[in-house]
Design an enzyme around this catalytic site. Structure first.
Site, mmCIF file in Angstrom:
data_model
loop_
_atom_site.group_PDB
_atom_site.id
_atom_site.type_symbol
_atom_site.label_atom_id
_atom_site.label_comp_id
_atom_site.label_asym_id
_atom_site.label_seq_id
_atom_site.Cartn_x
_atom_site.Cartn_y
_atom_site.Cartn_z
ATOM 1 N N LYS A 86 1.183 -1.049 0.033
ATOM 2 C CA LYS A 86 0.132 0.601 0.165
ATOM 3 C C LYS A 86 1.072 1.359 -0.291
ATOM 4 C CE LYS A 86 -3.980 -2.440 2.345
ATOM 5 N NZ LYS A 86 -4.539 -2.476 3.075
ATOM 6 N N PHE A 92 -15.820 1.217 6.889
ATOM 7 C CA PHE A 92 -14.201 1.687 6.828
ATOM 8 C C PHE A 92 -13.996 2.466 5.116
ATOM 9 C CE2 PHE A 92 -14.099 -2.758 7.542
ATOM 10 C CZ PHE A 92 -13.116 -3.575 5.888
ATOM 11 N N ARG A 127 -0.012 -14.499 3.289
ATOM 12 C CA ARG A 127 -0.350 -13.808 4.860
ATOM 13 C C ARG A 127 -0.507 -13.931 5.764
ATOM 14 N NH1 ARG A 127 -5.861 -12.097 3.485
ATOM 15 N NH2 ARG A 127 -7.382 -13.081 5.113
ATOM 16 N N THR A 153 -5.252 -8.992 10.487
ATOM 17 C CA THR A 153 -5.649 -7.659 9.739
ATOM 18 C C THR A 153 -6.151 -6.425 11.371
ATOM 19 O OG1 THR A 153 -7.452 -8.248 9.589
ATOM 20 C CG2 THR A 153 -6.044 -7.791 7.453
ATOM 21 N N ARG A 206 3.065 -6.021 9.937
ATOM 22 C CA ARG A 206 2.413 -5.066 10.442
ATOM 23 C C ARG A 206 2.681 -5.537 11.557
ATOM 24 N NH1 ARG A 206 -2.861 -7.994 7.405
ATOM 25 N NH2 ARG A 206 -2.942 -6.802 5.733
ATOM 26 N N ASN A 239 -2.478 -0.604 6.969
ATOM 27 C CA ASN A 239 -2.098 -2.083 7.332
ATOM 28 C C ASN A 239 -1.263 -2.749 6.432
ATOM 29 O OD1 ASN A 239 -3.777 -2.838 5.295
ATOM 30 N ND2 ASN A 239 -4.964 -4.227 6.720
ATOM 31 N N HIS A 243 -1.730 -6.175 1.287
ATOM 32 C CA HIS A 243 -2.500 -6.819 1.114
ATOM 33 C C HIS A 243 -2.469 -8.392 0.070
ATOM 34 C CE1 HIS A 243 -6.938 -7.646 -0.707
ATOM 35 N NE2 HIS A 243 -6.865 -8.704 -1.451
#
Length: 375
Positions: free
Chosen positions: A99, A145, A173, A179, A192, A202, A205
């Site tokens: 991100k 959100f 993941r 998350t 994270r 976070n 993805h």
């Protein structure tokens, strides 16, 4: 006596001279790293078994391209059940997104990915519009959100990657971590937790299933040319850097990107390409008849995936060329030991990176990849 292990693939090679798609069966023998090719149409041996160091077992997966004596072969099918069972079992593809807040740390992420036995098979820096971000996250449309997520993801460049490997969906993941913050603190050995990410910011993805991965990969890397999010190339005040195929296969991309960032250069576009031989010849034509290594340079550029960067800034072609160092890594190590080629280069051809030599060619070389080849 047990039979020697052999892996077999059906491959395609485009013969530009005859304008024909030719098919070969490629056999790879891991015991000694030798290859053999069989002409499918003419039903005869095309290449007798020959030791070929430029192909490794890790290069053998569907969709990849490998070069055998200047022929770039596209691996399209397993040629026997043994190969499918041995090399295809549990091999998955998943979408990974970095991100906007962590795009500048892509080098760290690539090192983490490769150390986790995952392979980056596609990568592209993109900027999503609000509508594209809303389409991608459509399943969250009813959640509170959603609007903030759409605004955040479309607030700057992100990097989308196709990762391939054993149980890739769960592996990526697991690297990212949970998350939600409370769960994350219970298992701190993930990205994270280490980056202190909160809420929608976070870090990244990851597809949550194989079905989602297929859908999301098609969004960023569509099978139809011209669709999907565009690249982020500015094509002004820039120079071109190519992380060469040998450096990619050696897992050096992350280290090279980190070195570039630490030196203060701004990477404004990034994308992986499989360069066809005709395109490699065209792109490197300025060196034809000038350097004796021209044909070898062409073969290297189309020998596997490369990563192309747009480096942006004032007087950047000259500054970045100095940072790359002399074309010969041995000379670079003696005279400029902190340059990219001194640190990561092997030979004058496999010297880690290509950079624009003439300042006036910076924009032209960037446009060749990000406008012409990605058009």
């Amino acid at each position: 006596m047990s039979k020697e292990e052999r892996f077999a693939f059906l491959t395609e090679w485009y013969d530009s001279t005859a304008a024909l798609q030719r098919r070969y069966q490629l056999m790879y023998y891991p015991k000694d790293g030798s290859v053999e090719m069989f002409d499918v149409k003419n039903q005869r041996t095309f290449l007798r078994r020959t030791v070929y160091d430029d192909i490794q077992q890790d290069d053998l997966f569907l969709g990849n391209r490998v070069t055998v004596f200047s022929r770039q072969l596209h691996l399209i099918e397993y040629a026997d059940q043994y190969t499918a069972n041995k090399l295809g079992i549990k091999k998955e593809r998943t979408l990974a997104i970095l991100k906007p807040d962590v795009v500048t740390k892509i080098g760290d992420f690539l090192e983490l990915i490769y150390s986790s036995n995952l392979i980056v098979t596609k990568a592209k820096m993109s900027c999503l519009t609000c509508n594209q971000a809303a389409d991608f996250y459509a399943e969250h449309q009813s959640k509170p959100f959603f609007n903030n997520l759409v605004q955040y993801v479309s607030s700057g460049p992100l990097v989308a990657m196709e990762l391939m490997g054993t149980d890739a969906v769960s592996a990526w993941r697991r690297l990212l971590g949970p998350t939600d913050s409370p769960t994350r603190r219970e298992s701190p050995q993930n990205v994270r937790s280490q980056m202190g990410a909160e809420g929608i910011k976070n870090v990244g993805h990851g597809s949550d299933s194989l079905a989602a991965a297929a859908r999301e990969l098609e969004f960023f890397f569509p099978s139809t040319v011209g669709l999907g999010p565009g690249n982020t190339a500015r094509c002004t005040d820039c120079t071109c850097c190519i992380i060469k195929p040998h450096a990619m296969s050696e897992g050096l991309a992350g280290k090279i990107l980190n070195s570039i960032s630490k030196a203060g250069f701004e990477i404004t576009a990034l994308q992986m390409f499989h360069v066809e031989r005709a395109n490699a010849e065209e792109f490197l034509e300025v060196y034809k008849g000038v350097v004796t290594e021209y044909s070898c340079m062409v073969s290297e550029l189309c020998s596997g995936p490369c990563m192309v960067l747009e480096i942006h800034g004032n007087d950047v072609p000259k500054r970045f060329r100095e940072f790359c160092g002399p074309a010969d890594p041995e000379i670079a190590r003696h005279l400029y030991p902190t340059t990219l080629r001194a640190l990561y280069g092997k030979t004058k051809v496999r010297n880690a990176v290509h950079c624009t030599d003439l300042p006036e060619d910076g924009v032209l070389e960037v446009k060749y990849f990000f406008t012409i080849l990605d058009g």
